[in-house]
Enzyme design. Structure first.
Site, PDB file in Angstrom:
ATOM      1  N   LEU A   1       0.825  -1.212   0.000  1.00  0.00           N
ATOM      2  CA  LEU A   1       0.000   0.000   0.000  1.00  0.00           C
ATOM      3  C   LEU A   1       0.856   1.257   0.000  1.00  0.00           C
ATOM      4  O   LEU A   1       0.455   2.294  -0.510  1.00  0.00           O
ATOM      5  CB  LEU A   1      -0.898   0.033   1.243  1.00  0.00           C
ATOM      6  CG  LEU A   1      -1.996  -1.014   1.347  1.00  0.00           C
ATOM      7  CD1 LEU A   1      -2.655  -0.949   2.705  1.00  0.00           C
ATOM      8  CD2 LEU A   1      -3.019  -0.811   0.248  1.00  0.00           C
ATOM      9  N   GLY A   2       2.021   1.167   0.578  1.00  0.00           N
ATOM     10  CA  GLY A   2       2.850   2.358   0.632  1.00  0.00           C
ATOM     11  C   GLY A   2       4.134   2.106   1.385  1.00  0.00           C
ATOM     12  O   GLY A   2       4.341   1.042   1.970  1.00  0.00           O
TER      13      GLY A   2
ATOM     14  N   GLY B   1       9.032   6.199   6.052  1.00  0.00           N
ATOM     15  CA  GLY B   1      10.392   6.234   6.548  1.00  0.00           C
ATOM     16  C   GLY B   1      10.703   5.080   7.491  1.00  0.00           C
ATOM     17  O   GLY B   1      11.832   4.657   7.607  1.00  0.00           O
TER      18      GLY B   1
ATOM     19  N   GLY C   1       8.878   1.999   7.573  1.00  0.00           N
ATOM     20  CA  GLY C   1       8.485   0.658   7.177  1.00  0.00           C
ATOM     21  C   GLY C   1       7.592   0.667   5.962  1.00  0.00           C
ATOM     22  O   GLY C   1       7.218   1.711   5.443  1.00  0.00           O
TER      23      GLY C   1
ATOM     24  N   VAL D   1       3.992  -0.751   4.157  1.00  0.00           N
ATOM     25  CA  VAL D   1       2.647  -1.129   4.567  1.00  0.00           C
ATOM     26  C   VAL D   1       2.006  -2.017   3.508  1.00  0.00           C
ATOM     27  O   VAL D   1       2.061  -1.707   2.318  1.00  0.00           O
ATOM     28  CB  VAL D   1       1.770   0.121   4.803  1.00  0.00           C
ATOM     29  CG1 VAL D   1       0.400  -0.279   5.319  1.00  0.00           C
ATOM     30  CG2 VAL D   1       2.440   1.052   5.796  1.00  0.00           C
TER      31      VAL D   1
ATOM     32  N   ASP E   1       4.382  13.972  12.831  1.00  0.00           N
ATOM     33  CA  ASP E   1       4.443  13.741  11.387  1.00  0.00           C
ATOM     34  C   ASP E   1       3.061  13.894  10.755  1.00  0.00           C
ATOM     35  O   ASP E   1       2.629  13.052   9.977  1.00  0.00           O
ATOM     36  CB  ASP E   1       5.049  12.366  11.097  1.00  0.00           C
ATOM     37  CG  ASP E   1       5.720  12.307   9.725  1.00  0.00           C
ATOM     38  OD1 ASP E   1       5.895  13.384   9.111  1.00  0.00           O
ATOM     39  OD2 ASP E   1       6.055  11.203   9.263  1.00  0.00           O
TER      40      ASP E   1
END
Ligand SMILES: *[C@@H]1O[C@H](CO)[C@@H](O)[C@H](O)[C@H]1NC(C)=O
Ligand SMILES: *[C@@H]1O[C@H](CO)[C@@H](O)[C@H](O)[C@H]1NC(C)=O
Ligand SMILES: *[C@@H]1O[C@H](CO)[C@@H](O)[C@H](O)[C@H]1NC(C)=O
Ligand SMILES: *[C@@H]1O[C@H](CO)[C@@H](O)[C@H](O)[C@H]1NC(C)=O
Ligand SMILES: *[C@@H]1O[C@H](CO)[C@@H](O)[C@H](O)[C@H]1NC(C)=O
Ligand SMILES: *[C@@H]1O[C@H](CO)[C@@H](O)[C@H](O)[C@H]1NC(C)=O
Ligand SMILES: *[C@@H]1O[C@H](CO)[C@@H](O)[C@H](O)[C@H]1NC(C)=O
Length: 542
Positions: free
Chosen positions: A324-325, A328, A330, A332, A443
């Site tokens: 999915l993405g 910085g 890890g 997903v 973040d």
């Protein structure tokens, strides 16, 4: 502290934030090249904590001097580090570039070191002292291919290189020069910098070798040399920041008057936030902190613990197609449990024992909070070979998929955008006024605001979050976050307060309203930055 006043103040001060940004130069935080060592670390248990403490130490030095070296550990487990910003970066811009370098370099793990060249800074780590190395097999040249230049430009570029090198040798290794190209209105710009750990003769040797190689890029309009002991660049573009060192000196401070149009939007938001906050009940009080050890035990015994094999199966063995993405901290993946529930699995870069601190930080923080505007943690795999966090899956992905995409953006009506803004505020207020421990997310950005089926906002990614007791006004931590969203005063002195989130939220607010992205590291053109766009619009109203 009055939250409503704080948000209202933030919204009203968007103008002054814009002018503060205008003071900062260009951190040039684009990564040019990264090479990793070819040997694995010697002992994992020692390597990661050593590496992290190395980066922290250097971080402090970078903020003070724009250069730093540090050693942690000893013998074969030693970690030597060096980082340097090129001489034209101010001490406000330097931490921005370094923040990028230190998030990129750990990707070399499990190799025992590496080096990364950015357009504004350099960082290297290894398990031996390399501070006096200036030439090596990884030295390389990158030629730009935008356009070919005539012989006059070539002559000017050569001249500028020799001027810059000459001035560098009496100036701690940093030199710059600009030479006009005769017969045109162009100029050749050159920046050279060698690492401050080198002596003059090593520096000279690096420059000699690098400049000869770099000038072979001619007649291309652009060339860079990435050498073991130095960096240099020539270009027809004026990329060099004016007047380094204190950051306040960068020319024009744009004076801002908030325009009628944005005032109306802003006013609506203030009123909404005000109404919401008044409605909100006050909960309070604090408690002590938890430590990782305790949490390992609690988690293993709780129903939060997922079997590694279950999660592995659910994601098709972490199949690329289910990705999915990438963040910085890890990657997903999407997955489906045997009972049909859809999940999102975050696979952390480091093996669990080694990133225990960050991992348990996230589990600890997120499992202690529960709110409709925060992504729900279903559990984790704490004892398997890797650290995995398992979240509820949100089908509409993240806000950035919509607001920065012209066609998908149309799906997001003003009502939906308004609801997303309010939802994000509710989530943030919940974190900041958390009864146990005040939590700073650190973040907040469009890609960390996830959307459920009904486009309700849910704040995600607590990897960087820090909690601290309410009576402390701020905590000092290593700088972390995302370029373009980090509060200037946080970058400048590293002191973290909830205002850092408020700043990021302000940037997000502008992005949601304008549909433009404020990420300077990706923008080649500073005028694309939405904070600059806002000041530009406002200057039209002057
Ligand atoms: C860095 O340069 C090397 C050698 O040219 C190349 O193989 C590698 O892909 C580059 N890496 C990046 C991240 O650009
Ligand atoms: C790594 O270092 C730790 C701490 O000194 C030690 O307990 C462990 O045995 C070492 N592991 C290896 C594989 O040498
Ligand atoms: C660096 O690490 C490698 C691989 O672990 C090891 O063989 C080498 O001896 C280390 N170098 C030093 C100077 O300790
Ligand atoms: C400069 O440093 C290099 C590498 O350490 C060394 O070989 C050389 O002798 C030094 N030169 C001077 C003048 O100190
Ligand atoms: C420059 O090189 C890149 C990568 O090889 C290529 O995609 C691009 O089109 C080139 N640009 C020009 C102007 O030739
Ligand atoms: C001068 O520069 C502008 C762009 O900055 C360019 O459009 C123009 O053609 C240039 N003129 C000459 C004579 O090179
Ligand atoms: C640059 O260094 C390489 C080896 O490191 C050497 O072969 C070459 O002659 C040097 N070039 C110059 C111009 O000093």
């Amino acid at each position: 502290m009055n939250r409503r006043a704080q948000y209202a103040f933030m919204v009203l001060m968007i103008g002054s934030i814009a002018s503060f940004q205008g003071v900062v130069g260009d951190a040039r935080a684009q990564v040019l090249n990264m090479t990793c060592s070819s040997q694995n670390e010697n002992n994992r248990t020692l390597f990661v904590p050593n590496f992290i403490s190395l980066m922290e130490t250097i971080s402090d030095l970078m903020r003070q001097f724009g250069f730093g070296t540090a050693v942690s550990g000893s013998g074969p487990d030693a970690n030597y580090g060096l980082a340097q910003c090129y001489g034209d970066l101010s001490l406000l811009d330097c931490p921005l570039c370094y923040a990028e370098a230190r998030t990129v370099l750990p990707q070399c793990y499990p190799y025992n070191g590496g080096r990364v060249f950015l357009d504004g800074c350099f960082m290297r780590s290894a398990n031996y002292s390399f501070y006096d190395e200036y030439l090596g097999p990884t030295d390389m040249v990158l030629c730009g291919n935008a356009s070919h230049k005539g012989s006059n430009f070539q002559a000017s570029a050569r001249q500028a290189v020799s001027h810059a090198v000459a001035s560098a040798l009496g100036n701690r290794g940093y030199g710059k020069a600009s030479v006009a190209v005769s017969g045109t209105n162009e100029t050749a710009h050159v920046l050279v910098d060698c690492w401050r750990s080198l002596n003059q003769s090593s520096c000279q040797a690096c420059f000699d070798n690098a400049s000869a190689a770099m000038l072979r890029c001619l007649p291309w309009s652009e060339g860079r040399a990435l050498y073991t002991g130095c960096f240099m660049r020539y270009s027809n573009i004026d990329f060099i920041n004016k007047e380094p060192s204190n950051g306040i000196s960068r020319g024009t401070i744009i004076i801002i008057v908030i325009s009628a149009v944005s005032s109306l939007v802003v006013l609506a938001v203030i009123v909404a936030i005000g109404v919401y906050i008044r409605k909100r009940r006050y909960i309070q009080k604090k408690r002590g902190s938890n430590d990782a050890e305790k949490w390992v035990k609690v988690l293993r015994d709780s129903n939060l613990n997922f079997k590694y094999s279950t999660v592995e199966k659910a994601t098709g063995s972490f199949n690329e197609a289910n990705k999915l993405g990438q963040g910085g901290f890890g990657t997903v993946y999407k997955g489906a449990l045997p009972d049909g529930r859809e999940i999102a699995v975050k696979r952390l870069f480091y093996n669990n024992r080694h990133r225990a601190a960050d991992f348990y930080n996230e589990v600890n923080i997120i499992s202690s909070v529960e709110h409709k505007n925060l992504v729900r943690l279903l559990g984790c795999s704490c004892s398997g070979p890797e650290s995995l966090l398992i979240y509820e899956f949100l089908p509409n992905k993240s806000l950035d998929h919509f607001i920065f995409d012209p066609s998908r953006g149309k799906e997001l009506t003003w009502e939906k955008r308004y609801q997303i803004i309010i939802g994000t505020v509710e989530g943030l207020v919940y974190l900041h006024e958390n009864p146990t421990n005040k939590i700073i997310h650190r973040d907040i950005k469009a890609s960390n605001i996830l959307l459920d089926l009904k486009f309700r906002a849910k704040i995600a990614d607590f990897g960087l979050a820090r909690s601290f007791e309410e009576d402390k006004s701020h905590i000092s931590t290593a700088i972390a976050g995302t370029l373009g969203y980090m509060a200037p005063e946080y970058l400048a002195n590293g002191q973290l307060t909830d205002k850092a989130d408020v700043y990021s939220f302000g940037v997000l607010l502008l992005e949601i309203i304008t549909g433009k992205q404020n990420n300077r590291s990706k923008d080649t053109d500073y005028s694309d930055s939405i904070i600059a766009v806002v000041s530009f619009r406002q200057s039209l109203f002057l």
